[in-house]
Write an enzyme that holds these catalytic residues in place. Structure first.
Site, mmCIF file in Angstrom:
data_model
loop_
_atom_site.group_PDB
_atom_site.id
_atom_site.type_symbol
_atom_site.label_atom_id
_atom_site.label_comp_id
_atom_site.label_asym_id
_atom_site.label_seq_id
_atom_site.Cartn_x
_atom_site.Cartn_y
_atom_site.Cartn_z
ATOM 1 N N GLU A 5 0.819 -1.213 0.000
ATOM 2 C CA GLU A 5 0.000 0.000 0.000
ATOM 3 C C GLU A 5 0.854 1.265 0.000
ATOM 4 O O GLU A 5 0.551 2.233 -0.670
ATOM 5 C CB GLU A 5 -0.887 0.031 1.255
ATOM 6 C CG GLU A 5 -2.169 -0.752 1.138
ATOM 7 C CD GLU A 5 -3.262 0.011 0.391
ATOM 8 O OE1 GLU A 5 -3.390 -0.237 -0.827
ATOM 9 O OE2 GLU A 5 -3.976 0.819 1.017
ATOM 10 N N ASP A 6 1.915 1.247 0.791
ATOM 11 C CA ASP A 6 2.592 2.509 1.110
ATOM 12 C C ASP A 6 3.998 2.652 0.537
ATOM 13 O O ASP A 6 4.672 3.644 0.823
ATOM 14 C CB ASP A 6 2.690 2.676 2.646
ATOM 15 C CG ASP A 6 1.320 2.735 3.302
ATOM 16 O OD1 ASP A 6 0.353 3.044 2.570
ATOM 17 O OD2 ASP A 6 1.207 2.456 4.499
#
Ligand code: MN
Length: 491
Positions: free
Chosen positions: A77-78
């Site tokens: 996600e990051d």
């Protein structure tokens, strides 16, 4: 602030082997590199978050793949690293777990309480491997501990999500410790006013009770030693704040704290089931039990597999006290639930017997988590038969899609459904004037297959004349198709 040293130390304490620790260290390095230069809202380096998540998972007695995935859970996600990178480095089991966590992360609580049950169901049905939920719990636990640094709005939303979704799931999975921790962390943010009032009311009560209970414990300890009963632990267990608050709100307690007998209970852990009943007998000889308050959850475990003997007695100074008597493995089960046996099982008999008192006659370690049975027993608590079948259908037949409207309404559609089906499900007028769709806030084509957890918004234009004929092949539900045909037959 959790460090690699902390993680390694606790892994060694828990008896992880060198090759397991090496894998986990490698995942730590990978994550540290991926999140390089990122910081948490608290100002701490990002790596502290996955590290604490992993430590939580070790404490929950989980296995190496789960801990590894816990370290990697925010990478796709990051960061610029992908699930493909993770699979290459750590194999498909870990990659699958991380995928599951990433997908669950997309479910957001949207503040409408009546949908909490739907969300819970979706949560469960989306996680094909229950370890995914356990990682999510470990992740959320650390997020709650650092919630202070987030803006007020977010604090409230996240805390409500914990009280409505995470804690009930933890409870259902028998994870008493996590449930209690999560709720007590969420309480002050979710209901700040109530919390303040409640806290000052309760704390003085707690102190008196703890002192009283400690004196009582000494008497019980002497008596049990006289009867030659081995005690693993005997201590006063104070009730978690939020569950006490909820209990006091129930009509029969009428906000009267003196009616809550288990505010501080005495918990006794002994080696065998036989000992449990002996201890109960001894306590009943010391003080009279309160009729109707003796509960044998050993013979009849609670639906979430909780086992213990409970009894409330008339103690000294006419004070009621609840006793909870259990074996070591019942204690493990009560604290960690579904996660309790994961690693012990894996490590085999040798390890089990080294854990003193871990085994006793007649106790069965759950062979394999039968997810459907778990769900079925959960559903049976609902009680209503028709409801039960309906729910079971959603959970078992995973070919259903559960998607959201932007307001948080849950819409149930068949597999492969598209935004066209969604639009007509809402209203034929919405369908007829549909000009586009946003899925998870991104404009997507109308034939994009929806996935569980998607938030779908239909863009309409009143000047649009009606549906187009090729929508007939895009729509998957018969109701959407018939509404489209209907439009053309009317001419
Ligand atoms: Mn996280």
């Amino acid at each position: 602030m959790a460090s690699l040293e902390d993680l390694t130390k606790i892994l060694k304490e828990k008896g992880f082997k060198k090759n397991e620790i090496d894998t986990i260290k490698r995942a730590h390095f990978f994550t540290d590199t991926a999140h390089k230069n990122q910081v948490r809202k608290s100002g701490e380096p990002y790596i502290t978050h996955p590290t604490q998540t992993a430590i939580n998972l070790v404490n929950m007695n989980l296995d190496t793949p789960t801990i590894t995935a816990g370290l990697l859970h925010d990478v796709p996600e990051d960061t610029t690293y992908t699930l493909v990178d993770i699979e290459k480095e750590f194999g498909s089991e870990v990659a699958k777990l991380v995928t599951g966590v990433t997908n669950l992360g997309k479910i957001k609580y949207r503040g409408i309480e009546r949908f909490a049950e739907n969300l819970r169901k979706m949560f469960i049905s989306m996680a094909q491997d229950v370890r995914v939920i356990l990682i999510k719990m470990a992740d959320r636990l650390h997020n709650m501990q650092t919630l202070y640094y987030l803006p007020k709005e977010k604090q409230k939303r996240i805390s409500m999500e914990v009280l409505e979704i995470y804690a009930p799931i933890a409870h259902r999975l028998g994870m008493g410790q996590i449930k209690g921790q999560l709720e007590d962390l969420a309480f002050p943010y979710a209901y700040p006013e109530e919390f303040k009032k409640f806290q000052s009311q309760v704390i003085s009560n707690y102190k008196d009770r703890v002192k009283y209970i400690n004196e009582l414990i000494e008497k019980v300890r002497d008596e049990l030693l006289k009867e030659k009963i081995k005690i693993y632990t005997i201590h006063g267990r104070t009730k978690h704040l939020y569950s006490l608050y909820r209990k006091l709100m129930r009509p029969q307690y009428n906000n009267d704290i003196s009616r809550i007998y288990d505010l501080v209970a005495v918990r006794i852990v002994v080696p065998t089931v036989e000992d449990c009943y002996k201890v109960l007998g001894i306590i009943h000889q010391m003080w009279k039990p309160l009729p109707g308050r003796i509960k044998d959850y050993i013979a009849q475990p609670k639906p979430n597999s909780y086992q213990s003997l409970h009894s409330t007695i008339f103690g000294p100074k006419k004070t009621m006290v609840e006793f909870q008597i259990r074996t070591q493995e019942m204690h493990q089960q009560a604290e960690f639930g579904i996660a309790a046996h994961w690693r012990y099982k894996q490590m085999g008999k040798g390890y089990m017997s080294r854990l003193k008192g871990y085994h006793h006659k007649g106790y069965k370690t759950p062979k394999k988590l039968d997810w459907i049975n778990e769900l079925a027993s959960w559903q049976s608590e609902i009680g209503d038969n028709e409801e039960f079948l309906k729910e079971l259908k959603i959970d078992v037949f995973q070919d259903r899609l559960l998607v959201f409207t932007p307001n948080g309404d849950v819409i149930d559609l068949p597999e492969h459904a598209t935004p066209i089906d969604f639009a007509y499900y809402i209203h034929s007028d919405i369908g007829n004037h549909c000009v586009g769709a946003k899925i998870n806030e991104k404009i997507e084509k109308l034939d994009t297959p929806l996935r569980s957890g998607d938030v779908v918004e239909i863009l309409t234009d009143r000047s649009r004349k009606g549906p187009s004929r090729d929508w007939l092949s895009i729509a998957k539900t018969s109701s959407a198709k018939s509404k489209i045909r209907n439009y053309f037959s009317k001419g």
